[in-house]
Design a protein around this motif. Structure first.
Motif: not given
Length: 171
Positions: A1-5, A84-93, A105-108
């Motif tokens: 969570v810290i790294f993602k933030l 899956s990470s690329i698709v996830f990132a595209t919805i969080n544009i 990637i981390a959640n995978c």
């Protein structure tokens, strides 16, 4: 969570600060459009329910339990993680796309390690909870806190780089 933030905020700020140096008016209008507007306790409660309950469950079921799992079975786990990470990132544009990619990637990895969807949902929930506790109450109603001017873009870019680098190091 810290790294993602750190990666999301740092990477997003680096991109925004760089674009700000190119065209100040465009990036200020872009950021003003991206602000979550919360006008009152009912809208805040709705934001909490959507961001902390619905989003983590739906996102993790779709991106880890369906997309990652199916692509991993058809090809291999590495390709499943990347796609899956690329698709996830595209919805969080927006300003958190770099963090969303690494978060995917981390959640995978977490999903693979624990062999259940609960842990990635918990990590996603924790990040979103920090978002609704720290970001929405302070910035949700006033876009002027996030807008940039030329005099602070250089310092902001340096801070963003340090945040991003720390997040990558933690990752």
């Amino acid at each position: 969570v810290i790294f993602k933030l750190l990666v999301a905020l740092g990477g997003g700020k680096m991109l925004i600060d760089f674009l700000h140096l190119i065209d100040e008016n465009f990036i200020n209008s872009f950021m003003a459009d991206m602000i979550i507007k919360v006008d009152g306790p009912i809208q805040y409660a709705i934001s909490v329910v959507i961001l902390c309950l619905l989003c983590p469950i739906i996102e993790e079921l779709i991106f880890r339990n369906i997309i990652f799992k199916r692509i991993s079975k058809k090809f291999n786990a590495y390709i499943g993680v990347i796609i899956s990470s690329i698709v996830f990132a595209t919805i969080n544009i927006g300003n958190g796309i770099a963090g969303a990619f690494l978060f995917g990637i981390a959640n995978c990895i977490i999903y693979t390690k624990y062999k259940n969807i609960f842990m990635p949902v918990l990590v996603n929930f924790s990040y979103n909870l920090l978002l609704v506790i720290l970001v929405i109450p302070f910035f949700g109603n006033n876009a002027n806190y996030i807008l940039f001017s030329t005099r602070n873009a250089g310092i902001s870019l340096l801070v963003a780089f340090l945040m991003f680098a720390t997040g990558i190091f933690l990752f």
